[in-house]
Design a protein around this motif. Structure first.
Motif, PDB file in Angstrom:
ATOM      1  N   GLN A  77       2.883  -0.891   4.137  1.00  0.00           N
ATOM      2  CA  GLN A  77       3.104  -1.965   5.099  1.00  0.00           C
ATOM      3  C   GLN A  77       3.066  -3.326   4.418  1.00  0.00           C
ATOM      4  O   GLN A  77       3.908  -4.179   4.682  1.00  0.00           O
ATOM      5  CB  GLN A  77       2.061  -1.904   6.201  1.00  0.00           C
ATOM      6  N   THR A  78       2.112  -3.566   3.534  1.00  0.00           N
ATOM      7  CA  THR A  78       2.052  -4.855   2.851  1.00  0.00           C
ATOM      8  C   THR A  78       3.220  -5.032   1.898  1.00  0.00           C
ATOM      9  O   THR A  78       3.719  -6.147   1.735  1.00  0.00           O
ATOM     10  CB  THR A  78       0.731  -5.035   2.091  1.00  0.00           C
ATOM     11  N   ALA A  79       3.690  -3.955   1.295  1.00  0.00           N
ATOM     12  CA  ALA A  79       4.868  -4.064   0.426  1.00  0.00           C
ATOM     13  C   ALA A  79       6.099  -4.446   1.234  1.00  0.00           C
ATOM     14  O   ALA A  79       6.917  -5.257   0.786  1.00  0.00           O
ATOM     15  CB  ALA A  79       5.101  -2.748  -0.311  1.00  0.00           C
ATOM     16  N   ARG A  80       6.255  -3.873   2.435  1.00  0.00           N
ATOM     17  CA  ARG A  80       7.382  -4.249   3.300  1.00  0.00           C
ATOM     18  C   ARG A  80       7.285  -5.707   3.740  1.00  0.00           C
ATOM     19  O   ARG A  80       8.283  -6.418   3.773  1.00  0.00           O
ATOM     20  CB  ARG A  80       7.414  -3.356   4.544  1.00  0.00           C
ATOM     21  N   GLU A  81       6.083  -6.157   4.077  1.00  0.00           N
ATOM     22  CA  GLU A  81       5.922  -7.534   4.540  1.00  0.00           C
ATOM     23  C   GLU A  81       6.061  -8.547   3.413  1.00  0.00           C
ATOM     24  O   GLU A  81       6.511  -9.659   3.634  1.00  0.00           O
ATOM     25  CB  GLU A  81       4.566  -7.694   5.223  1.00  0.00           C
ATOM     26  N   SER A 100      -3.321   4.988  17.549  1.00  0.00           N
ATOM     27  CA  SER A 100      -3.013   6.230  16.831  1.00  0.00           C
ATOM     28  C   SER A 100      -3.857   6.358  15.567  1.00  0.00           C
ATOM     29  O   SER A 100      -4.286   7.460  15.219  1.00  0.00           O
ATOM     30  CB  SER A 100      -1.526   6.288  16.487  1.00  0.00           C
ATOM     31  N   GLN A 101      -4.128   5.238  14.892  1.00  0.00           N
ATOM     32  CA  GLN A 101      -4.986   5.305  13.711  1.00  0.00           C
ATOM     33  C   GLN A 101      -6.419   5.649  14.086  1.00  0.00           C
ATOM     34  O   GLN A 101      -7.077   6.416  13.380  1.00  0.00           O
ATOM     35  CB  GLN A 101      -4.942   3.986  12.955  1.00  0.00           C
ATOM     36  N   TYR A 131      -5.018   4.147   3.379  1.00  0.00           N
ATOM     37  CA  TYR A 131      -4.786   3.320   2.198  1.00  0.00           C
ATOM     38  C   TYR A 131      -3.294   3.256   1.857  1.00  0.00           C
ATOM     39  O   TYR A 131      -2.745   2.177   1.659  1.00  0.00           O
ATOM     40  CB  TYR A 131      -5.578   3.860   1.007  1.00  0.00           C
ATOM     41  N   PHE A 132      -2.645   4.403   1.773  1.00  0.00           N
ATOM     42  CA  PHE A 132      -1.227   4.411   1.399  1.00  0.00           C
ATOM     43  C   PHE A 132      -0.348   3.804   2.493  1.00  0.00           C
ATOM     44  O   PHE A 132       0.656   3.155   2.202  1.00  0.00           O
ATOM     45  CB  PHE A 132      -0.768   5.824   1.051  1.00  0.00           C
ATOM     46  N   GLY A 192      -8.976  12.640   3.378  1.00  0.00           N
ATOM     47  CA  GLY A 192      -7.543  12.641   3.680  1.00  0.00           C
ATOM     48  C   GLY A 192      -7.149  11.505   4.613  1.00  0.00           C
ATOM     49  O   GLY A 192      -6.119  10.860   4.431  1.00  0.00           O
ATOM     50  N   THR A 193      -7.991  11.229   5.602  1.00  0.00           N
ATOM     51  CA  THR A 193      -7.727  10.134   6.525  1.00  0.00           C
ATOM     52  C   THR A 193      -7.798   8.790   5.807  1.00  0.00           C
ATOM     53  O   THR A 193      -6.937   7.928   6.002  1.00  0.00           O
ATOM     54  CB  THR A 193      -8.734  10.156   7.692  1.00  0.00           C
TER      55      THR A 193
END
Length: 116
Positions: free
Chosen positions: A101-105, A49-50, A95-96, A89-90
């Motif tokens: 994702q890294t903050a959740r992990e 999807s990315q 980036y965000f 925009g992509t």
């Protein structure tokens, strides 16, 4: 031979769980491969999807810019502006998404704890 075939059939039907607890089971204990398969599918799906987003965003916005250029008679001005806007925009979206994702992990890890 039949017993091995039944063990593999049980493994297939239960997605990698142990067969030891069932009545008449073979006692074969295997790791849970279903969770690993779900994680792999999730990663592959996210990567696909990315990749599609990375390719389609600038192309679609460039096509809209081309239509605006055709209507306004401005050459390739809006095509370039809209395509660059799509690329930026992509990249900002990636980036965000990566930061979230890294903050959740990293949540609860020792290097994220505050000591004061």
């Amino acid at each position: 031979m039949w017993r091995t075939a039944l063990a593999w059939e049980g493994l297939h039907k239960r997605g990698g769980r142990s067969d030891a607890g069932n009545a008449g089971g073979t006692g074969v204990v295997v790791t849970d491969q279903a969770e690993g398969a779900r994680t792999t599918a999730r990663v592959r799906d996210d990567g696909l999807s990315q990749a599609f987003e990375f390719a389609a965003g600038p192309v679609v916005l460039g096509a809209i810019g081309w239509l605006v250029d055709q209507a306004a008679g401005t050459g390739f001005l809006f095509l370039v502006i809209f395509a660059l806007f799509g690329v930026l925009g992509t990249c900002a979206s990636f980036y965000f998404r990566y930061q979230a994702q890294t903050a959740r992990e990293d949540e609860g890890k020792p290097w994220t704890r505050r000591t004061f």
